[in-house]
Design a protein around this motif. Structure first.
Motif, PDB file in Angstrom:
ATOM      1  N   LEU A 162     -10.715   7.603  -5.497  1.00  0.00           N
ATOM      2  CA  LEU A 162      -9.646   7.787  -6.477  1.00  0.00           C
ATOM      3  C   LEU A 162      -8.867   9.069  -6.210  1.00  0.00           C
ATOM      4  O   LEU A 162      -7.631   9.091  -6.277  1.00  0.00           O
ATOM      5  CB  LEU A 162     -10.242   7.807  -7.885  1.00  0.00           C
ATOM      6  N   ARG A 163      -9.586  10.133  -5.903  1.00  0.00           N
ATOM      7  CA  ARG A 163      -8.907  11.400  -5.625  1.00  0.00           C
ATOM      8  C   ARG A 163      -8.043  11.308  -4.372  1.00  0.00           C
ATOM      9  O   ARG A 163      -6.995  11.973  -4.281  1.00  0.00           O
ATOM     10  CB  ARG A 163      -9.935  12.516  -5.477  1.00  0.00           C
ATOM     11  N   ALA A 164      -8.482  10.519  -3.406  1.00  0.00           N
ATOM     12  CA  ALA A 164      -7.695  10.392  -2.175  1.00  0.00           C
ATOM     13  C   ALA A 164      -6.310   9.838  -2.462  1.00  0.00           C
ATOM     14  O   ALA A 164      -5.338  10.172  -1.772  1.00  0.00           O
ATOM     15  CB  ALA A 164      -8.429   9.498  -1.177  1.00  0.00           C
ATOM     16  N   PHE A 165      -6.205   8.987  -3.484  1.00  0.00           N
ATOM     17  CA  PHE A 165      -4.901   8.432  -3.864  1.00  0.00           C
ATOM     18  C   PHE A 165      -4.157   9.313  -4.861  1.00  0.00           C
ATOM     19  O   PHE A 165      -3.084   8.943  -5.334  1.00  0.00           O
ATOM     20  CB  PHE A 165      -5.080   7.036  -4.468  1.00  0.00           C
ATOM     21  N   ALA A 176      -6.701  11.779   6.035  1.00  0.00           N
ATOM     22  CA  ALA A 176      -6.455  13.194   5.755  1.00  0.00           C
ATOM     23  C   ALA A 176      -6.794  13.523   4.300  1.00  0.00           C
ATOM     24  O   ALA A 176      -7.360  14.589   4.003  1.00  0.00           O
ATOM     25  CB  ALA A 176      -4.999  13.533   6.056  1.00  0.00           C
ATOM     26  N   ALA A 177      -6.485  12.607   3.388  1.00  0.00           N
ATOM     27  CA  ALA A 177      -6.741  12.851   1.974  1.00  0.00           C
ATOM     28  C   ALA A 177      -8.241  12.919   1.681  1.00  0.00           C
ATOM     29  O   ALA A 177      -8.704  13.789   0.935  1.00  0.00           O
ATOM     30  CB  ALA A 177      -6.082  11.764   1.136  1.00  0.00           C
ATOM     31  N   VAL A 178      -9.002  11.990   2.256  1.00  0.00           N
ATOM     32  CA  VAL A 178     -10.449  12.006   2.038  1.00  0.00           C
ATOM     33  C   VAL A 178     -11.050  13.282   2.612  1.00  0.00           C
ATOM     34  O   VAL A 178     -11.894  13.933   1.979  1.00  0.00           O
ATOM     35  CB  VAL A 178     -11.104  10.754   2.651  1.00  0.00           C
ATOM     36  N   GLU A 179     -10.625  13.667   3.808  1.00  0.00           N
ATOM     37  CA  GLU A 179     -11.140  14.909   4.407  1.00  0.00           C
ATOM     38  C   GLU A 179     -10.819  16.107   3.520  1.00  0.00           C
ATOM     39  O   GLU A 179     -11.645  17.011   3.350  1.00  0.00           O
ATOM     40  CB  GLU A 179     -10.532  15.094   5.796  1.00  0.00           C
ATOM     41  N   ALA A 193     -11.811   4.039  -0.004  1.00  0.00           N
ATOM     42  CA  ALA A 193     -10.372   4.244  -0.165  1.00  0.00           C
ATOM     43  C   ALA A 193      -9.591   3.183   0.611  1.00  0.00           C
ATOM     44  O   ALA A 193      -8.617   2.613   0.103  1.00  0.00           O
ATOM     45  CB  ALA A 193      -9.990   5.650   0.283  1.00  0.00           C
ATOM     46  N   LEU A 194     -10.018   2.912   1.826  1.00  0.00           N
ATOM     47  CA  LEU A 194      -9.352   1.898   2.633  1.00  0.00           C
ATOM     48  C   LEU A 194      -9.499   0.510   2.010  1.00  0.00           C
ATOM     49  O   LEU A 194      -8.582  -0.305   2.063  1.00  0.00           O
ATOM     50  CB  LEU A 194      -9.917   1.903   4.057  1.00  0.00           C
ATOM     51  N   PRO A 198       0.826  -1.204   0.000  1.00  0.00           N
ATOM     52  CA  PRO A 198       0.000   0.000   0.000  1.00  0.00           C
ATOM     53  C   PRO A 198       0.859   1.252   0.000  1.00  0.00           C
ATOM     54  O   PRO A 198       1.901   1.314   0.656  1.00  0.00           O
ATOM     55  CB  PRO A 198      -0.807  -0.136   1.294  1.00  0.00           C
ATOM     56  N   THR A 199       0.441   2.238  -0.761  1.00  0.00           N
ATOM     57  CA  THR A 199       1.250   3.436  -0.941  1.00  0.00           C
ATOM     58  C   THR A 199       0.887   4.554   0.017  1.00  0.00           C
ATOM     59  O   THR A 199       1.621   5.512   0.125  1.00  0.00           O
ATOM     60  CB  THR A 199       1.114   3.944  -2.381  1.00  0.00           C
ATOM     61  N   LEU A 200      -0.259   4.470   0.669  1.00  0.00           N
ATOM     62  CA  LEU A 200      -0.667   5.481   1.644  1.00  0.00           C
ATOM     63  C   LEU A 200      -1.079   4.778   2.930  1.00  0.00           C
ATOM     64  O   LEU A 200      -1.724   3.737   2.895  1.00  0.00           O
ATOM     65  CB  LEU A 200      -1.835   6.314   1.124  1.00  0.00           C
ATOM     66  N   SER A 201      -0.736   5.384   4.056  1.00  0.00           N
ATOM     67  CA  SER A 201      -1.143   4.825   5.344  1.00  0.00           C
ATOM     68  C   SER A 201      -2.606   5.143   5.608  1.00  0.00           C
ATOM     69  O   SER A 201      -3.228   5.974   4.922  1.00  0.00           O
ATOM     70  CB  SER A 201      -0.276   5.415   6.458  1.00  0.00           C
ATOM     71  N   VAL A 202      -3.159   4.501   6.624  1.00  0.00           N
ATOM     72  CA  VAL A 202      -4.546   4.771   7.004  1.00  0.00           C
ATOM     73  C   VAL A 202      -4.727   6.235   7.354  1.00  0.00           C
ATOM     74  O   VAL A 202      -5.690   6.891   6.914  1.00  0.00           O
ATOM     75  CB  VAL A 202      -4.959   3.870   8.184  1.00  0.00           C
ATOM     76  N   GLU A 203      -3.828   6.782   8.117  1.00  0.00           N
ATOM     77  CA  GLU A 203      -3.968   8.186   8.523  1.00  0.00           C
ATOM     78  C   GLU A 203      -3.802   9.122   7.337  1.00  0.00           C
ATOM     79  O   GLU A 203      -4.472  10.163   7.265  1.00  0.00           O
ATOM     80  CB  GLU A 203      -2.959   8.520   9.628  1.00  0.00           C
TER      81      GLU A 203
END
Length: 456
Positions: free
Chosen positions: A138-141, A13-16, A447-448, A4-9
């Motif tokens: 998708l935007r979150a990533f 933050a990205a979704v928010e 996203a998760l 995975p390229t992004l952590s849960v946190e």
């Protein structure tokens, strides 16, 4: 296996960060009255498809608008998987239900407005929020940007005629089968158990719609001259329709299937509030509420063709027609159920009246075996997004026939039925709405899920 390229946190933050823009895009999409029903202007469906295509292109997906024959436009967007990573198909639909009686709406159905943390408008929940949940994930990533870290391949498939029966869907799936082929399918067209309680939908009832017409005369005759000897068609039809239920309100048509439901308690006071049942009106049927809604058949009379009361002469009605809808329990067969229902109506008509039964449309019930790594990944995503709340498996009393179409077309894929709705969304009814707090959790959960699937 892809790391995975992004952590849960980081995803939180990205979704928010993305939610304000996602909501603005949802409102723009919800202003387009794309209705696929006969008799409506289909131009808005074209605009709606173009708007969805623009959203997907903005996420870096190779996007096209697809249709079969006279079918309404679907949108397909593709982003190939990184080496060794799985592909996830994300489904939603951009068409909406007609609004019905405008006087029952508290605000313009095609001008979204927020009240008490809910966004009101036709399609704000069903299913344009499903489209935007995919976009949010998708935007979150950073999909489509220079910092794109989407860890899986995605195919976004947004249908344009789901509310009108998905007539061209089987042909679309066949025509684009290789494009749509995926390891996991996420169908964002259901809902959650309650506000604050996420769910996977694992069973849905099937549907059979039909018409029954009763005829007693070649033409209308004077009700005084013939009344008392000649039956009127409305009375005859009414007697026939009452044979469909027993005194408890259970379906009385022999041969329709009933099965067991999940061990969930659906409080009657909650259900009464959610449905708007009037004070003093009793529930029908027997057994637990979840059984009556999910795993037993139900029959509804959707409409009757007969003279309008303000225009009716003093004449015996020669013919009357009703539209009937049967919801089938998981495990039943739609073709068999139609023949059972047809035989019942023909057998129970009174006084030798002529009865014609005609088919309208149907759809299979579905049961999903929600076990395996993809379902574990989804439940883990739900738990995280809902701050530790354990997700539940639910049935749905409604029907989504195309799910069976997907499972038949892609038998090796894991099908996850999720959604943005809650029990108060009033999808298909006046004042449809989206709980904005729950929508944020849905976007994070998706996203998760993509992150979790990449790690399988």
């Amino acid at each position: 296996m892809t790391t995975p390229t992004l952590s849960v946190e980081e995803l939180r933050a990205a979704v928010e960060r993305e939610l304000p823009g996602v909501r603005a895009d949802l409102e723009r999409l919800a202003r387009i009255p794309g209705i696929a029903f006969d008799g409506f202007d289909f131009t808005p469906l074209e605009r709606s498809a173009e708007a969805v295509a623009e959203l997907l292109r903005g996420c870096g997906l190779d996007t096209q608008i697809a249709r079969i024959g006279d079918g309404h436009p679907a949108v397909i967007g593709v982003k190939p998987a990184p080496p060794g990573a799985p592909t996830v198909l994300l489904y939603a639909h951009h068409d909406v239900q007609p609004v019905g009686d405008l006087s029952l709406w508290e605000s313009d159905p095609f001008e979204p407005v927020e009240r008490d943390g809910r966004l009101y408008g036709r399609g704000c929940a069903d299913d344009k929020a499903g489209v935007l949940a995919h976009v949010a994930a998708l935007r979150a990533f950073g999909s489509g940007t220079a910092d794109d870290r989407l860890p899986v391949g995605v195919v976004v498939f947004v249908e344009g005629e789901e509310e009108f029966g998905s007539a061209s869907l089987p042909a679309l799936l066949e025509a684009y089968k290789e494009t749509l082929r995926s390891d996991v399918i996420v169908i964002a067209d259901s809902g959650n158990w309650d506000i604050g309680v996420p769910a996977l939908t694992t069973s849905l009832r099937g549907i059979v719609n039909m018409f029954v017409e009763v005829k007693v005369l070649k033409q209308a005759v004077h009700s005084g001259m013939a009344g008392g000897a000649v039956p009127d068609a409305l009375m005859t039809l009414s007697r026939l329709l009452t044979t469909l239920h027993d005194d408890n309100g259970d379906v009385a048509v022999e041969g329709l299937v009933s099965t067991a439901a999940a061990p969930l308690d659906y409080p009657e006071d909650r259900f009464r509030e959610e449905t708007g049942l009037l004070d003093g009106v009793e529930f029908i049927g027997t057994g637990r509420i979840v059984e009556r809604l999910w795993t037993k058949p139900s029959i509804a009379i959707l409409g009757v063709d007969a003279p309008r009361t303000g225009e009716a002469p003093n004449a015996i009605v020669p013919t009357a027609k009703a539209k009937i809808s049967i919801r089938l329990a998981p495990g039943d067969d739609r073709k068999r159920a139609y023949e059972i229902m047809k035989a019942h109506l023909e057998k129970h008509v009174s006084w030798g009246a002529h009865v014609d039964v005609t088919f309208e449309h149907d759809g299979d019930p579905i049961v999903i075996d929600a076990t395996g790594p993809a379902y574990d990944a989804a439940r883990a995503a739900f738990r995280e997004a809902w701050d530790g709340t354990e997700p539940v498996d639910i049935g749905v009393g409604g029907s989504i026939p195309f799910i069976a179409t997907f499972t038949e077309a892609f038998p090796g894929a894991s099908v996850l039925v999720t959604g943005v709705e809650d029990p108060y969304a009033k999808a298909h009814g006046p004042n449809e709405s989206l709980h904005l707090g729950e929508f944020a959790k849905v976007c994070l959960a998706e996203a998760l899920l993509l992150r979790n699937v990449a790690a399988l």
